[in-house]
Scaffold this active site. Structure first.
Site, PDB file in Angstrom:
ATOM      1  N   CYS A   2      35.293  49.685  33.001  1.00 19.93           N
ATOM      2  CA  CYS A   2      35.916  50.914  33.978  1.00 19.93           C
ATOM      3  C   CYS A   2      37.013  50.525  35.056  1.00 19.93           C
ATOM      4  O   CYS A   2      36.759  49.435  35.810  1.00 19.93           O
ATOM      5  CB  CYS A   2      34.863  51.663  34.514  1.00 19.93           C
ATOM      6  N   ARG A  27      41.426  46.386  30.904  1.00 24.34           N
ATOM      7  CA  ARG A  27      39.998  46.226  31.368  1.00 24.34           C
ATOM      8  C   ARG A  27      39.009  46.661  30.086  1.00 24.34           C
ATOM      9  O   ARG A  27      37.877  46.307  30.041  1.00 24.34           O
ATOM     10  CB  ARG A  27      39.493  46.976  32.635  1.00 24.34           C
ATOM     11  N   TRP A  74      34.599  52.862  30.237  1.00 21.49           N
ATOM     12  CA  TRP A  74      34.047  52.152  29.313  1.00 21.49           C
ATOM     13  C   TRP A  74      32.564  52.567  29.257  1.00 21.49           C
ATOM     14  O   TRP A  74      31.793  52.316  30.068  1.00 21.49           O
ATOM     15  CB  TRP A  74      34.274  50.675  29.536  1.00 21.49           C
ATOM     16  N   ASN A 100      32.222  52.678  38.545  1.00 20.28           N
ATOM     17  CA  ASN A 100      32.137  51.537  37.588  1.00 20.28           C
ATOM     18  C   ASN A 100      30.762  50.714  37.866  1.00 20.28           C
ATOM     19  O   ASN A 100      30.609  50.310  39.379  1.00 20.28           O
ATOM     20  CB  ASN A 100      33.252  50.472  37.878  1.00 20.28           C
ATOM     21  N   GLY A 101      30.049  50.361  37.300  1.00 20.39           N
ATOM     22  CA  GLY A 101      28.764  49.830  37.169  1.00 20.39           C
ATOM     23  C   GLY A 101      27.747  50.704  36.664  1.00 20.39           C
ATOM     24  O   GLY A 101      27.970  51.608  35.739  1.00 20.39           O
ATOM     25  N   GLU A 482      35.638  28.608  19.980  1.00 17.81           N
ATOM     26  CA  GLU A 482      36.300  29.350  20.736  1.00 17.81           C
ATOM     27  C   GLU A 482      37.235  29.942  19.610  1.00 17.81           C
ATOM     28  O   GLU A 482      37.861  31.023  19.900  1.00 17.81           O
ATOM     29  CB  GLU A 482      37.198  28.616  21.830  1.00 17.81           C
ATOM     30  N   LYS A 486      38.098  33.864  19.305  1.00 11.70           N
ATOM     31  CA  LYS A 486      39.259  34.626  19.473  1.00 11.70           C
ATOM     32  C   LYS A 486      39.584  35.495  18.308  1.00 11.70           C
ATOM     33  O   LYS A 486      40.183  36.603  18.497  1.00 11.70           O
ATOM     34  CB  LYS A 486      40.607  33.429  19.429  1.00 11.70           C
ATOM     35  N   GLU A 489      37.218  38.531  18.117  1.00  7.80           N
ATOM     36  CA  GLU A 489      37.428  39.430  19.418  1.00  7.80           C
ATOM     37  C   GLU A 489      38.940  40.498  19.134  1.00  7.80           C
ATOM     38  O   GLU A 489      38.710  41.473  19.278  1.00  7.80           O
ATOM     39  CB  GLU A 489      37.848  38.538  20.230  1.00  7.80           C
ATOM     40  N   HIS A 506      22.874  22.632   7.286  1.00  9.87           N
ATOM     41  CA  HIS A 506      21.761  23.132   7.404  1.00  9.87           C
ATOM     42  C   HIS A 506      21.989  24.623   7.452  1.00  9.87           C
ATOM     43  O   HIS A 506      20.866  25.506   7.995  1.00  9.87           O
ATOM     44  CB  HIS A 506      21.566  22.765   8.790  1.00  9.87           C
ATOM     45  N   LYS A 605      37.933  43.406  29.366  1.00 11.35           N
ATOM     46  CA  LYS A 605      38.428  41.879  29.874  1.00 11.35           C
ATOM     47  C   LYS A 605      37.308  41.409  30.971  1.00 11.35           C
ATOM     48  O   LYS A 605      37.144  40.439  30.967  1.00 11.35           O
ATOM     49  CB  LYS A 605      39.645  42.191  30.596  1.00 11.35           C
TER      50      LYS A 605
HETATM   51  C1  AGP Z   1      37.521  35.700  26.141  1.00  4.98           C
HETATM   52  O1  AGP Z   1      38.401  35.894  25.360  1.00  4.98           O
HETATM   53  C2  AGP Z   1      36.658  36.994  26.449  1.00  4.98           C
HETATM   54  N1  AGP Z   1      37.477  38.036  26.772  1.00  4.98           N
HETATM   55  C3  AGP Z   1      35.435  36.892  27.096  1.00  4.98           C
HETATM   56  O2  AGP Z   1      34.613  35.948  26.367  1.00  4.98           O
HETATM   57  C4  AGP Z   1      35.432  36.272  28.650  1.00  4.98           C
HETATM   58  O3  AGP Z   1      35.846  34.986  28.440  1.00  4.98           O
HETATM   59  C5  AGP Z   1      34.020  36.449  29.189  1.00  4.98           C
HETATM   60  O4  AGP Z   1      33.602  37.979  29.354  1.00  4.98           O
HETATM   61  C6  AGP Z   1      34.002  35.903  30.628  1.00  4.98           C
HETATM   62  O5  AGP Z   1      34.818  36.232  31.549  1.00  4.98           O
HETATM   63  P1  AGP Z   1      35.148  35.600  32.971  1.00  4.98           P
HETATM   64  O6  AGP Z   1      36.035  34.496  32.480  1.00  4.98           O
HETATM   65  O7  AGP Z   1      36.026  36.623  33.395  1.00  4.98           O
HETATM   66  O8  AGP Z   1      33.897  35.629  33.567  1.00  4.98           O
END
Ligand code: AGP
Length: 610
Positions: A2, A27, A74, A100-101, A482, A486, A489, A506, A605
């Site tokens: 949010c 966000r 959100w 937010n929360g 990673e 990516k 995501e 495995h 985000k």
């Molecule tokens: C990364 O592409 C993601 N958006 C997500 O995994 C992110 O790295 C994770 O939420 C941690 O966020 P931060 O680094 O702000 O703590």
């Protein structure tokens, strides 16, 4: 998650607040709304979907005023819909809140408020806040009612309150969710994050948990939940407005991928001099106090966790310090016994991730020391930590983390070099080589980026595939994780998994069949031949091998269906270089599939709730 904006001042509150809210789009959200205070009353407008749909609604019936609170939601409690969108008003429509929360005790509070005759319109946890304030305000001034209401909440909140009876004040507060105050010229702001207000002011006041703010156009008045005054100086933010704009790129993600040479230059600046690493005084004192048998635990989430995994290889092999890496969401519930000889390293771009913040707080409660590797200045985690190494990557707006990741890896490499030299674990020649490798990174990343068209061509070839594996070993095992993250995501149509290449036999190999694309990280390293064997195994099952290899490696050509080369560097630094084609590949596959790259569905985000 949010986004919150509050505005009071000389401008048109609707347009200023919505302009700020639109800058928080990154966000992640599924509905949006605004409450505007005109001379007589509050006008509330809400819409499921994107902020542009709210703007369209507002264009038909524009509310005007000098104060507003607005919100991008959100969904947590209750589906994304108009009635669940914020702001939420009290029974009389005099008060409205955005939040937010998560309020954990909302059910019991709601039951009580229902019994007291309050009428609820939404399924959200948030709505109890406004009714609670309404109830308490029957007997005391609004400011007291707001504070007393907050004291009854259990959970996380960043909350703003607007009241038709208090046209010259807004109220805000935070506890474990981000909220900042911006001070302009004859106007003032609440916001979840700095980029929201950058085009209006750079003067910011960062709030601590359990602090309450009364905001007028002249600025903030801070107090505790008990009403005791709090003095806090404002800070001038150094981020430029341009850095929070797309600058001609179609997406923030692509812009941020291309910003990496500069970001790494900033990460290294004034820190690497020859083969000597220098940190600020507080960090240096912190590091110099670590005991010889210090236990290091890296905690992080998502991409930052992958950076931590790379850091583990560097710190263990070069500095000879035992390291554990844990997902912050697991660490906080693991029941680990920490002590004075434990240092927790929290890696985070935003500095606001709920699990990482909770892990940091838990570590401190147990007497452990905390070092943060963080991008956002004065964020919650940066302020909780005993010392901070800022990544200086500049604002990262796209949901998919790119430049924050490579700058986190660069900080971990600097930290490794500092500790390895201090503990005399690294022969001088190797230290010099490593430092030279670090200094060369910006130029190497430029070269890796120059290969974009080749990566794009490979992405075009595999854009219609729906399953991918990513395989790597040693330092490039986290790169495989990673790379897969990516892709999945930003391209929700695709399933991608990263594995340690040695694990393939495995289990995962059972799925490989004709045409199944496998991205291999096969740069020169002591495990190069082992990776080549893994490539052979995939080829034997008619999988398609997309191989990321070192420039000049002609040997690998005959094993690869598609070859992407990267400049050769120190083995320990190679994840920083291989990140570039992995990010570009994900970006171009997503672009070819028409995905919403900067705001992938269901993602946020900064994950500020558990
Ligand atoms: C990364 O592409 C993601 N958006 C997500 O995994 C992110 O790295 C994770 O939420 C941690 O966020 P931060 O680094 O702000 O703590």
């Amino acid at each position: 998650m949010c986004g919150i904006v509050g505005y009071i001042g000389k401008g048109d509150a609707t347009s200023v607040a919505l302009d700020c809210l639109a800058r928080l789009e990154y966000r992640g959200y599924d509905s949006a709304g605004i409450a505007v205070l005109n001379s007589k009353r509050l006008e509330v407008r809400k819409r499921p979907g994107k902020i542009k749909e709210l703007i369209e609604l507002i264009r038909q019936r524009p509310p005007h005023g000098h104060a507003a609170v607005c919100h991008s939601r959100w969904a947590t409690h209750g589906e994304p819909s108009e009635r669940n969108a914020h702001p939420h008003a009290d029974c009389t429509g005099t008060l409205a809140v955005v939040h937010n929360g998560i309020i954990e005790n909302y059910a019991e509070l709601k039951e009580r408020l229902l019994a007291e005759g309050h009428r609820f319109r939404s399924q959200t946890d948030t709505e109890i806040i406004v009714h609670l304030v309404e109830e308490l305000a029957k007997r005391q001034p609004i400011e007291t009612a707001f504070r007393l209401a907050l004291k009854q909440l259990r959970g996380a909140y960043a909350v703003c309150l607007i009241s038709a009876k208090e046209p010259h004040r807004l109220f805000g507060a935070r506890n474990s969710s981000p909220l900042i105050v911006g001070i302009g010229d004859g106007e003032a702001f609440f916001a979840s994050d700095v980029p929201a207000i950058l085009s209006h002011t750079r003067r910011v006041v960062y709030l601590n948990d359990e602090e309450v703010v009364e905001l007028t156009a002249g600025g903030p008045r801070l107090m505790t939940l008990d009403g005791k005054p709090v003095q806090r100086e404002s800070t001038t933010v150094t981020w430029s407005l341009e850095s929070a704009r797309k600058g001609g790129y179609p997406h923030f993600m692509l812009k941020e991928i291309h910003e990496q040479p500069l970001a790494i230059e900033h990460t290294l600046a004034n820190r690497l001099v020859g083969d000597t690493v220098r940190f600020d005084r507080r960090t240096t004192q912190f590091l110099d106090r670590l005991s010889d048998d210090e236990q290091l635990i890296i905690i992080a989430c998502g991409t930052a966790y992958h950076a931590g995994l790379v850091g583990e290889y560097m710190l263990e092999e070069l500095a000879r310090i035992p390291v554990d890496v844990d997902l912050a969401s697991e660490f906080r519930y693991r029941g680990s016994r920490l002590g004075r000889r434990t240092t927790v390293i929290a890696i985070t771009q935003s500095g606001e991730t709920a699990d990482t913040l909770a892990g940091v707080k838990m570590a401190k409660t147990q007497g452990a020391k905390v070092l943060a590797i963080c991008n956002v200045m004065s964020s919650s985690i940066a302020r909780e930590a005993d010392a901070v190494i800022y990544t200086h990557a500049g604002p990262e707006i796209a949901v998919a983390s790119t430049k924050a990741y490579t700058s986190q890896l660069t900080v971990l490499a600097l930290l490794t070099l500092y500790l390895a030299k201090k503990r005399k674990q690294l022969p001088a020649a190797q230290a010099k080589r490593f430092a030279r490798g670090l200094a060369a990174l910006p130029a190497l990343l430029e070269r890796a980026l120059a290969n974009e068209q080749a990566v794009k061509a490979v992405a075009a070839k595999y854009a219609s595939a729906r399953n991918f594996y990513y395989l790597g070993r040693r330092h490039n095992y986290p790169s495989a994780l990673e790379g897969a993250l990516k892709l999945k995501e930003i391209c929700p149509l695709i399933h991608a998994e990263g594995y340690a290449a040695g694990e393939m036999k495995h289990g995962p190999i059972s799925l490989i069949r004709k045409g199944w694309p496998v991205v291999f990280l096969a740069t020169r390293s002591p495990v190069y031949e082992k990776i080549v064997s893994n490539i052979e195994e995939v080829r034997a099952r008619k999988g398609e091998c997309i191989v990321i290899a070192s420039e000049g490696d002609d040997h690998i050509r005959c094993y690869a269906d598609r070859l992407i080369t990267v400049p050769q560097t120190d083995e320990f630094l190679s994840p920083i270089v291989t990140a570039i084609p992995l990010q570009l590949f994900a970006y171009h596959v997503a672009a070819a599939n028409g995905c919403d790259i900067d705001q992938p569905p269901n993602l946020a985000k900064s994950v500020t709730v558990e």
